[in-house]
Design a protein around this motif. Structure first.
Motif, PDB file in Angstrom:
ATOM      1  N   LYS A   1      -2.508   4.463  14.184  1.00 33.27           N
ATOM      2  CA  LYS A   1      -3.833   4.263  14.792  1.00 33.27           C
ATOM      3  C   LYS A   1      -3.991   2.845  15.358  1.00 33.27           C
ATOM      4  N   HIS A   2      -2.904   2.103  15.408  1.00 33.90           N
ATOM      5  CA  HIS A   2      -2.874   0.748  15.970  1.00 33.90           C
ATOM      6  C   HIS A   2      -3.834  -0.209  15.257  1.00 33.90           C
ATOM      7  N   ILE A   3      -4.051   0.019  13.988  1.00 34.27           N
ATOM      8  CA  ILE A   3      -4.849  -0.905  13.188  1.00 34.27           C
ATOM      9  C   ILE A   3      -3.935  -1.982  12.629  1.00 34.27           C
TER      10      ILE A   3
ATOM     11  N   CYS B   1       0.881  -1.174   0.000  1.00 39.07           N
ATOM     12  CA  CYS B   1       0.000   0.000   0.000  1.00 39.07           C
ATOM     13  C   CYS B   1       0.912   1.214   0.000  1.00 39.07           C
ATOM     14  N   ASN B   2       0.329   2.400  -0.190  1.00 33.90           N
ATOM     15  CA  ASN B   2       1.194   3.581  -0.197  1.00 33.90           C
ATOM     16  C   ASN B   2       1.742   3.829   1.215  1.00 33.90           C
ATOM     17  N   SER B   3       2.880   4.482   1.291  1.00 33.38           N
ATOM     18  CA  SER B   3       3.577   4.658   2.570  1.00 33.38           C
ATOM     19  C   SER B   3       2.758   5.486   3.564  1.00 33.38           C
ATOM     20  N   LYS B   4       1.990   6.447   3.060  1.00 36.41           N
ATOM     21  CA  LYS B   4       1.152   7.266   3.941  1.00 36.41           C
ATOM     22  C   LYS B   4       0.095   6.393   4.610  1.00 36.41           C
ATOM     23  N   MET B   5      -0.533   5.503   3.839  1.00 41.24           N
ATOM     24  CA  MET B   5      -1.541   4.588   4.386  1.00 41.24           C
ATOM     25  C   MET B   5      -0.913   3.701   5.457  1.00 41.24           C
ATOM     26  N   LYS B   6       0.243   3.164   5.160  1.00 44.35           N
ATOM     27  CA  LYS B   6       0.925   2.275   6.103  1.00 44.35           C
ATOM     28  C   LYS B   6       1.226   3.010   7.414  1.00 44.35           C
TER      29      LYS B   6
END
Length: 125
Positions: free
Chosen positions: A121-123, A110-115
Protein backbone atom coordinates in the motif's frame (compact mmCIF):
# COMPACT_ATOMS: atom_id res chain seq x y z
CA UNK A 1 -9.08 34.39 -10.49
CA UNK A 2 -11.09 31.27 -9.64
CA UNK A 3 -14.65 30.56 -10.58
CA UNK A 4 -17.30 31.76 -8.16
CA UNK A 5 -20.57 30.10 -7.24
CA UNK A 6 -23.51 31.46 -5.34
CA UNK A 7 -24.72 29.67 -2.22
CA UNK A 8 -28.08 30.44 -0.63
CA UNK A 9 -28.91 29.50 2.92
CA UNK A 10 -32.33 29.82 4.52
CA UNK A 11 -32.24 30.58 8.24
CA UNK A 12 -34.72 31.91 10.73
CA UNK A 13 -34.70 35.62 11.68
CA UNK A 14 -32.95 35.09 15.04
CA UNK A 15 -30.11 33.13 13.44
CA UNK A 16 -29.75 35.80 10.76
CA UNK A 17 -29.46 38.50 13.43
CA UNK A 18 -26.83 36.47 15.30
CA UNK A 19 -24.81 35.90 12.12
CA UNK A 20 -25.05 39.58 11.22
CA UNK A 21 -23.74 40.54 14.67
CA UNK A 22 -20.75 38.20 14.28
CA UNK A 23 -20.03 39.54 10.79
CA UNK A 24 -20.30 43.13 12.01
CA UNK A 25 -18.01 42.59 15.03
CA UNK A 26 -15.33 40.34 13.57
CA UNK A 27 -15.44 40.81 9.80
CA UNK A 28 -16.22 44.55 9.33
CA UNK A 29 -19.53 43.68 7.64
CA UNK A 30 -17.77 41.58 4.97
CA UNK A 31 -20.19 38.66 4.70
CA UNK A 32 -18.14 36.96 1.95
CA UNK A 33 -15.09 36.73 4.25
CA UNK A 34 -17.17 35.30 7.09
CA UNK A 35 -18.75 32.57 4.96
CA UNK A 36 -15.47 31.77 3.19
CA UNK A 37 -13.77 31.28 6.58
CA UNK A 38 -16.71 29.22 7.84
CA UNK A 39 -16.58 26.90 4.81
CA UNK A 40 -12.77 26.57 4.98
CA UNK A 41 -12.88 25.65 8.67
CA UNK A 42 -15.54 23.03 7.99
CA UNK A 43 -13.59 21.51 5.10
CA UNK A 44 -10.38 21.44 7.16
CA UNK A 45 -12.20 19.58 9.92
CA UNK A 46 -13.14 16.87 7.42
CA UNK A 47 -9.56 16.29 6.20
CA UNK A 48 -7.32 14.29 8.51
CA UNK A 49 -4.52 16.36 9.95
CA UNK A 50 -1.10 15.00 9.03
CA UNK A 51 2.01 15.54 11.09
CA UNK A 52 5.64 14.51 10.70
CA UNK A 53 7.36 12.55 13.45
CA UNK A 54 11.12 12.08 13.40
CA UNK A 55 12.87 9.91 15.97
CA UNK A 56 16.13 8.16 16.67
CA UNK A 57 16.44 5.04 18.80
CA UNK A 58 13.76 2.51 19.60
CA UNK A 59 10.11 3.33 19.01
CA UNK A 60 7.31 1.05 20.21
CA UNK A 61 4.00 1.51 18.42
CA UNK A 62 0.92 0.41 20.38
CA UNK A 63 -2.72 -0.03 19.49
CA UNK A 64 -3.62 2.64 22.05
CA UNK A 65 -1.35 5.24 20.38
CA UNK A 66 -2.90 4.56 16.99
CA UNK A 67 -6.45 4.63 18.36
CA UNK A 68 -5.70 8.06 19.87
CA UNK A 69 -4.64 9.28 16.44
CA UNK A 70 -7.90 8.00 14.94
CA UNK A 71 -9.92 9.74 17.67
CA UNK A 72 -8.08 13.01 16.96
CA UNK A 73 -8.51 12.61 13.18
CA UNK A 74 -4.73 12.58 12.64
CA UNK A 75 -2.44 10.75 10.27
CA UNK A 76 1.33 10.71 10.70
CA UNK A 77 4.41 10.53 8.53
CA UNK A 78 7.09 8.74 10.54
CA UNK A 79 10.83 8.83 9.89
CA UNK A 80 12.83 6.67 12.28
CA UNK A 81 16.52 5.94 12.53
CA UNK A 82 16.80 2.86 14.71
CA UNK A 83 14.24 0.20 15.55
CA UNK A 84 10.46 0.37 15.10
CA UNK A 85 8.43 -2.26 16.97
CA UNK A 86 4.76 -2.80 16.14
CA UNK A 87 2.61 -4.28 18.90
CA UNK A 88 1.03 -7.60 17.89
CA UNK A 89 -2.44 -6.24 18.57
CA UNK A 90 -2.21 -3.63 15.78
CA UNK A 91 -4.27 -4.56 12.73
CA UNK A 92 -3.32 -3.45 9.25
CA UNK A 93 -6.61 -1.52 8.99
CA UNK A 94 -5.68 0.54 12.06
CA UNK A 95 -2.16 1.16 10.74
CA UNK A 96 -3.57 2.23 7.37
CA UNK A 97 -5.93 4.73 9.05
CA UNK A 98 -3.12 6.40 10.98
CA UNK A 99 0.13 6.01 9.05
CA UNK A 100 0.48 8.16 5.97
CA UNK A 101 4.05 7.01 5.43
CA UNK A 102 6.71 5.13 7.38
CA UNK A 103 10.45 5.27 6.70
CA UNK A 104 12.62 3.13 8.95
CA UNK A 105 16.37 3.38 8.58
CA UNK A 106 17.24 0.35 10.66
CA UNK A 107 15.07 -2.51 11.85
CA UNK A 108 11.30 -2.90 11.55
CA UNK A 109 9.84 -5.52 13.88
CA UNK A 110 6.30 -6.58 12.99
CA UNK A 111 4.64 -9.69 11.62
CA UNK A 112 5.47 -10.52 7.99
CA UNK A 113 1.86 -10.07 6.84
CA UNK A 114 1.81 -6.51 8.24
CA UNK A 115 5.12 -5.72 6.57
CA UNK A 116 3.89 -7.01 3.19
CA UNK A 117 0.67 -5.01 3.46
CA UNK A 118 2.52 -1.82 4.42
CA UNK A 119 4.82 -2.22 1.43
CA UNK A 120 2.00 -3.08 -1.01
CA UNK A 121 0.00 0.00 0.00
CA UNK A 122 3.10 2.22 -0.28
CA UNK A 123 2.97 3.16 3.39
CA UNK A 124 6.33 1.58 4.19
CA UNK A 125 8.84 3.35 2.00
Amino acid sequence: MGEFIEIKVNVDLQTKKSLNNIVHEKYNNKHEDFYRDLIEKYLQSQIPYTELNFAMGISYLTKRKLENLVRNNKKVNVILIGTMVFSREISFELAKKTLNSLKVYGILICNSKMKKELISKHILI
